[in-house]
Write a protein that holds these residues in place. Structure first.
Motif, PDB file in Angstrom:
ATOM      1  N   ALA B 270       0.903  -1.216   0.077  1.00  0.00           N
ATOM      2  CA  ALA B 270       0.090  -0.054  -0.121  1.00  0.00           C
ATOM      3  C   ALA B 270       1.093   1.130  -0.145  1.00  0.00           C
ATOM      4  N   ARG B 271       1.869   1.237   0.825  1.00  0.00           N
ATOM      5  CA  ARG B 271       2.918   2.425   0.903  1.00  0.00           C
ATOM      6  C   ARG B 271       3.467   2.671  -0.496  1.00  0.00           C
ATOM      7  N   LEU B 272       3.950   1.459  -1.137  1.00  0.00           N
ATOM      8  CA  LEU B 272       4.526   1.826  -2.649  1.00  0.00           C
ATOM      9  C   LEU B 272       3.631   1.435  -3.652  1.00  0.00           C
ATOM     10  N   ASN B 273       2.251   2.113  -3.552  1.00  0.00           N
ATOM     11  CA  ASN B 273       1.349   1.748  -4.606  1.00  0.00           C
ATOM     12  C   ASN B 273       1.844   2.374  -5.925  1.00  0.00           C
ATOM     13  N   VAL B 274       2.463   3.273  -6.038  1.00  0.00           N
ATOM     14  CA  VAL B 274       2.814   3.889  -7.434  1.00  0.00           C
ATOM     15  C   VAL B 274       3.721   2.821  -7.979  1.00  0.00           C
ATOM     16  N   LEU B 275       4.476   2.300  -7.298  1.00  0.00           N
ATOM     17  CA  LEU B 275       5.563   1.470  -7.793  1.00  0.00           C
ATOM     18  C   LEU B 275       4.789   0.091  -8.568  1.00  0.00           C
ATOM     19  N   PHE B 276       3.804  -0.365  -7.736  1.00  0.00           N
ATOM     20  CA  PHE B 276       3.001  -1.571  -8.152  1.00  0.00           C
ATOM     21  C   PHE B 276       1.999  -1.124  -9.078  1.00  0.00           C
ATOM     22  N   ILE B 277       1.629   0.008  -9.272  1.00  0.00           N
ATOM     23  CA  ILE B 277       0.664   0.425 -10.451  1.00  0.00           C
ATOM     24  C   ILE B 277       1.546   0.372 -11.463  1.00  0.00           C
ATOM     25  N   LEU B 278       2.857   0.764 -11.581  1.00  0.00           N
ATOM     26  CA  LEU B 278       3.570   0.792 -12.790  1.00  0.00           C
ATOM     27  C   LEU B 278       4.023  -0.587 -13.239  1.00  0.00           C
ATOM     28  N   ALA B 279       3.499  -1.512 -12.471  1.00  0.00           N
ATOM     29  CA  ALA B 279       3.763  -2.871 -13.101  1.00  0.00           C
ATOM     30  C   ALA B 279       2.392  -3.591 -12.902  1.00  0.00           C
ATOM     31  N   PRO B 280       1.623  -3.436 -13.895  1.00  0.00           N
ATOM     32  CA  PRO B 280       0.200  -3.961 -13.864  1.00  0.00           C
ATOM     33  C   PRO B 280       0.313  -5.583 -13.433  1.00  0.00           C
ATOM     34  N   GLU B 281       1.152  -5.978 -14.179  1.00  0.00           N
ATOM     35  CA  GLU B 281       1.273  -7.564 -14.262  1.00  0.00           C
ATOM     36  C   GLU B 281       1.401  -8.166 -12.740  1.00  0.00           C
ATOM     37  N   VAL B 282       2.335  -7.553 -12.178  1.00  0.00           N
ATOM     38  CA  VAL B 282       2.443  -7.869 -10.485  1.00  0.00           C
ATOM     39  C   VAL B 282       1.277  -7.522  -9.806  1.00  0.00           C
ATOM     40  N   LEU B 283       0.531  -6.313 -10.256  1.00  0.00           N
ATOM     41  CA  LEU B 283      -0.581  -6.227  -9.344  1.00  0.00           C
ATOM     42  C   LEU B 283      -1.688  -7.170  -9.781  1.00  0.00           C
ATOM     43  N   ALA B 284      -1.564  -7.716 -10.821  1.00  0.00           N
ATOM     44  CA  ALA B 284      -2.622  -8.725 -11.111  1.00  0.00           C
ATOM     45  C   ALA B 284      -2.317 -10.081 -10.510  1.00  0.00           C
ATOM     46  N   ALA B 285      -1.085 -10.264 -10.614  1.00  0.00           N
ATOM     47  CA  ALA B 285      -0.474 -11.368  -9.586  1.00  0.00           C
ATOM     48  C   ALA B 285      -0.864 -11.357  -8.409  1.00  0.00           C
ATOM     49  N   ILE B 286      -0.744 -10.054  -7.581  1.00  0.00           N
ATOM     50  CA  ILE B 286      -1.094  -9.981  -6.006  1.00  0.00           C
ATOM     51  C   ILE B 286      -2.644 -10.508  -5.976  1.00  0.00           C
ATOM     52  N   ALA B 287      -3.347  -9.960  -6.813  1.00  0.00           N
ATOM     53  CA  ALA B 287      -4.802 -10.411  -6.941  1.00  0.00           C
ATOM     54  C   ALA B 287      -4.949 -11.831  -6.786  1.00  0.00           C
ATOM     55  N   ILE B 288      -4.151 -12.664  -7.716  1.00  0.00           N
ATOM     56  CA  ILE B 288      -4.506 -13.982  -7.665  1.00  0.00           C
ATOM     57  C   ILE B 288      -3.762 -14.728  -6.846  1.00  0.00           C
ATOM     58  N   ILE B 289      -2.720 -14.239  -6.089  1.00  0.00           N
ATOM     59  CA  ILE B 289      -1.982 -14.721  -5.160  1.00  0.00           C
ATOM     60  C   ILE B 289      -2.921 -14.764  -3.860  1.00  0.00           C
ATOM     61  N   GLY B 290      -3.621 -13.384  -3.687  1.00  0.00           N
ATOM     62  CA  GLY B 290      -4.460 -13.385  -2.749  1.00  0.00           C
ATOM     63  C   GLY B 290      -5.612 -14.199  -2.855  1.00  0.00           C
ATOM     64  N   ALA B 291      -6.155 -14.435  -3.808  1.00  0.00           N
ATOM     65  CA  ALA B 291      -7.508 -15.211  -4.063  1.00  0.00           C
ATOM     66  C   ALA B 291      -7.232 -16.783  -3.926  1.00  0.00           C
ATOM     67  N   ALA B 292      -5.974 -16.942  -4.202  1.00  0.00           N
ATOM     68  CA  ALA B 292      -5.602 -18.464  -4.163  1.00  0.00           C
ATOM     69  C   ALA B 292      -5.361 -18.606  -2.523  1.00  0.00           C
ATOM     70  N   THR B 293      -4.740 -17.825  -2.181  1.00  0.00           N
ATOM     71  CA  THR B 293      -4.248 -18.039  -0.661  1.00  0.00           C
ATOM     72  C   THR B 293      -5.561 -18.090   0.360  1.00  0.00           C
ATOM     73  N   LEU B 294      -6.418 -17.299   0.008  1.00  0.00           N
ATOM     74  CA  LEU B 294      -7.481 -17.202   0.819  1.00  0.00           C
ATOM     75  C   LEU B 294      -8.317 -18.619   0.646  1.00  0.00           C
ATOM     76  N   LEU B 295      -8.319 -19.019  -0.398  1.00  0.00           N
ATOM     77  CA  LEU B 295      -9.108 -20.389  -0.778  1.00  0.00           C
ATOM     78  C   LEU B 295      -8.173 -21.748  -0.065  1.00  0.00           C
ATOM     79  N   ILE B 296      -7.082 -21.542  -0.343  1.00  0.00           N
ATOM     80  CA  ILE B 296      -6.290 -22.796   0.137  1.00  0.00           C
ATOM     81  C   ILE B 296      -6.175 -22.560   1.635  1.00  0.00           C
ATOM     82  N   ALA B 297      -6.145 -21.619   2.430  1.00  0.00           N
ATOM     83  CA  ALA B 297      -5.968 -21.572   3.813  1.00  0.00           C
ATOM     84  C   ALA B 297      -7.441 -21.558   4.589  1.00  0.00           C
ATOM     85  N   GLY B 298      -8.514 -21.248   3.629  1.00  0.00           N
ATOM     86  CA  GLY B 298      -9.875 -21.677   4.264  1.00  0.00           C
ATOM     87  C   GLY B 298     -10.101 -23.090   4.518  1.00  0.00           C
TER      88      GLY B 298
END
Lengths: 109, 625
Positions: B270-298
């Motif tokens: 969140a603090r370095l949001n500008v850096l992550f917005i400059l890398a849209p692929e990474v941002l998408a990866a974060i969303a997918i990682i988050g979604a996968a993690t929440l299911l696996i851990a659930g």
């Protein structure tokens, strides 16, 4: 007064020293070993006296007195130790006193 | 105001130092007062700073203060400097306020422990490091705090160090997060090379000028920083350390492994949001990682027996939600969920801690039961925390924070219906495992008797956190329910605006679906674990559930992939030629020593003989000369 040649004097002292040394090496009785040491000390002291006489100097005789004193002190300590040793171990055999050996290295000795 | 925000991290640090230096002379009461007081004072200062911040917004949106030039070399400078903007304020508030409550709780929880002073020393050091992490104005100081919290996490997981299993868990947590930290420090080097500075403000201003969106360097930098965040926040694939970290005392789990440290990754992104917005692929990866993690851990949380491990997996899962929100650009929703999660998860951990403590260290939920009547305060607060975790609609804070994430995962310009589906499935799992836990622990027949009732020092923090878990959500209502948006207003200057996509279902349908899912999950749990009209064998006994129970075999996989090859390699490398050289040297010394020591045979006449022989030898040499 008859003068004995220097070589004979030295030879005599040397023979006396050797007798003492051999006695120290071959005897196992610790009293005899102590006596052999006395013999060696006396042969050394004798060389001092002979030197003093040869050069006409009193230093040799002074040195002899010193050696006599030191050996007397040494014998008194040595005899006390021997008494204690006999008291504890009932033996005067120097070879049986081997408590100070390095046990780990000499286990099979 | 700017002059005394440095006190916020320094006060717990001073308390730590006093505790470490003088813990032998200070009585227990003094140590408790020192430990709780310093954090409470920090909380007070944070709240005063917050009130000032809200009433008179500072120029540039932040208070800054420089204390000391840490290092200045070759054009690179790093200061010990603190900067408090809205994002930092939220984190500081949670760390100090929830931290103070947990410290207060610990006074009673740890009262019979031999390591009472040590515990408070570590906890104070942790709070101080965490505050440095969120307050620092440059990434180097942030990294100092980052490692500081890692160290304290290690020390506190292994707090009961006499049990080797706890030491193992501590080492595992330290090493796994260290993998992420290594990525992060390499990322920091990359930033220094590119920008010549680690000052966050300057970085965020310069990054869009130097890097174009999606340029390879930007993507690599974002990926490296993401590595650090994944390790610290226990996200896929570095999530394996958190369940084992439950070996520490329960207040530690509440403070470090639920409320604060594990969300450091969320803070970093969140603090370095500008850096992550400059890398849209990474941002998408974060969303997918988050979604996968929440299911696996659930799924894993659903099958655990240990009360604290359920909560650990639940934490991983909820941080997955935060990553999902970050990945779709819903920055303020992620931070909002962080805050609410800190309230209810700290509450649940503290409640679980009281239960475990009073049931004679019983961790297995199947051996609990019927505690509803035996421990009414713990039951009520735990129920509120559980309801908030399962996002029970309208009355709990968890609903407002989670609903926002679900809505944005669908409606954001970079969201998708797959992310939303994962989130909804996760929501069902959440309410299912939460109420499985509640039904197993508090309902049914009593199996273990509690020793006594928890005292006021334990119940007061529970009640305060329960109140916050209920009303904390009302500061940020969904757009269609009311015009209260205090939280996102506050964070507006920090984050870029979220662009919503044009075509999506109306918001109220999404809300109704998530509300139904939450209630449905609770009803299903009721049928499975309380009424038992449905068989719960699939969850408790099947082979699939065993697979989930083992955390999807990640530990097994890592053991086979990394640990065993490393052990094998070091085994065969034990006798390489360098080691050979040194060991042969040691052997030679040893052997000659043995030879020489043979001469010490204790025979007096032998010694005389050797002396005489030596004398003759010397005389011979001298006469020859």
């Amino acid at each position: 007064m008859m003068t004995v040649p220097m070589e004979t004097q030295i030879l005599f002292a040397g023979v006396l020293f050797l007798i003492g040394l051999v006695g120290l090496l071959v005897r196992r009785n610790i009293i005899f070993m102590l006596m052999s040491i006395e013999l060696m000390l006396n042969s050394a002291a004798m060389v001092f006296v002979m030197g003093g006489a040869h050069w006409g100097h009193a230093d040799g005789q002074v040195m002899f007195i010193f050696i006599l004193t030191v050996s007397a002190a040494e014998v008194s300590v040595g005899l006390a130790l021997i008494l204690q040793m006999y008291h504890h171990y009932r033996t005067l055999d120097a070879d049986s006193m081997r408590k100070l050996k390095d046990h780990k290295a000499n286990e099979n000795l | 105001m700017t002059t005394f925000i440095w006190l916020i991290p320094v006060l717990p640090l001073i308390s730590f130092l006093i505790n470490v230096l003088f813990n032998r002379v200070i009585p227990r009461r003094g140590i408790a007062l020192l430990g709780v007081g310093s954090v409470a004072l920090s909380a007070l200062i944070t709240i005063i700073a917050g009130i000032k911040f809200l009433s008179i917004p500072p120029a540039g949106g932040a208070y800054t203060t420089t204390i000391y030039t840490w290092l200045s070399t070759g054009g690179f400078t790093a200061d010990i400097a603190f900067r408090m903007d809205a994002l930092t304020l939220v984190f500081c508030f949670v760390i100090t306020f929830v931290g103070a409550l947990i410290h207060l709780y610990s006074v009673e929880f740890m009262k019979d422990d031999d390591g009472f002073a040590r515990f408070f020393a570590y906890m104070n050091l942790f709070v101080s490091s965490m505050l440095i992490l969120v307050l620092s104005n440059n990434l180097l100081l942030l990294y100092l705090g980052w490692e500081g919290v890692g160290l304290c996490s290690y020390l506190l997981i292994g707090f009961w160090y006499k049990d080797p299993a706890n030491d193992y868990a501590a080492r595992k947590a330290f090493i796994v997060t260290r993998i992420g930290d290594t990525f992060m420090i390499v990322g920091l080097f990359l930033l220094v090379i590119t920008f010549g500075t680690l000052n966050i403000d300057t970085l965020l201003r310069q990054a869009p000028l130097v890097w174009s969106s999606g340029s390879p360097v930007a993507v690599i930098a974002a990926l490296l920083l993401l590595g650090g965040a994944l390790g610290k926040s226990a996200q896929l694939p570095l999530q394996t350390w958190l369940p084992d970290a439950m070996a520490g005392p329960s207040p530690v789990s509440a403070l470090i492994h639920a409320a604060t440290m594990v969300t450091a990754g969320v803070y970093l992104i969140a603090r370095l949001n500008v850096l992550f917005i400059l890398a849209p692929e990474v941002l998408a990866a974060i969303a997918i990682i988050g979604a996968a993690t929440l299911l696996i851990a659930g799924f894993s949380a659903l099958t655990q027996h240990d009360l604290k491990r359920v909560l650990a997996y639940s934490t991983i899962s909820q941080i997955g939600y935060m990553f999902l929100a970050l990945g779709v650009g819903a920055w303020s929703a992620a931070i909002f969920h962080f805050m609410i999660h800190a309230f209810f998860k700290a509450l649940l951990f503290l409640g679980a801690g009281s239960i475990i403590l009073l049931l004679h260290e019983e961790h297995d939920m199947h051996k609990m039961g019927g505690l509803r009547k035996k421990m009414p305060i713990v039951f009520l607060t735990f129920l509120i925390g559980g309801a908030s975790l399962s996002a029970l609609p309208l009355i709990t804070a968890g609903f407002y924070s989670k609903d926002q994430i679900l809505w944005f995962s669908l409606a954001s310009g970079i969201g998708s219906k797959w992310l939303w589906l994962a989130g909804i499935a996760g929501a069902l799992l959440t309410s299912l495992y939460t109420f499985r836990m509640i039904f197993l622990v508090f309902f049914g027949e009593a199996k273990t008797e509690p020793k006594h009732q928890p005292g006021p020092l334990m119940t007061i923090p529970l009640i305060i956190l329960a109140a916050l878990s209920l009303i904390g959500g009302f500061i940020e209502l969904p757009h269609n329910l009311g015009p209260v948006h205090l939280f996102s207003r506050l964070l507006e200057p920090v984050f870029p605006a979220l662009i919503l996509s044009e075509s999506h279902a109306p918001e109220w349908i999404i809300q109704v679906i998530s509300a139904l899912i939450a209630i449905g999950g609770i009803y299903l749990a009721y049928l499975l674990f309380n009424k038992k009209t449905l068989s719960s064998n699939v969850i408790e006994k099947s082979r699939l559930s065993h697979f989930f129970y083992q955390g999807w075999g990640f530990d097994w996989l890592y053991n086979k992939l990394f640990v065993l090859p490393l052990v094998w390699l070091s085994q065969i490398d034990k006798k390489d030629f360098i080691d050979k050289f040194y060991s042969s040297l040691a052997h030679a010394v040893n052997y000659s020593g043995t030879l020489l020591s043979r001469t010490q045979n204790g025979k007096l006449r032998w010694y005389v003989m050797v002396m005489v022989a030596g004398l003759i030898l010397l005389l011979t040499i001298m006469l020859n000369l």
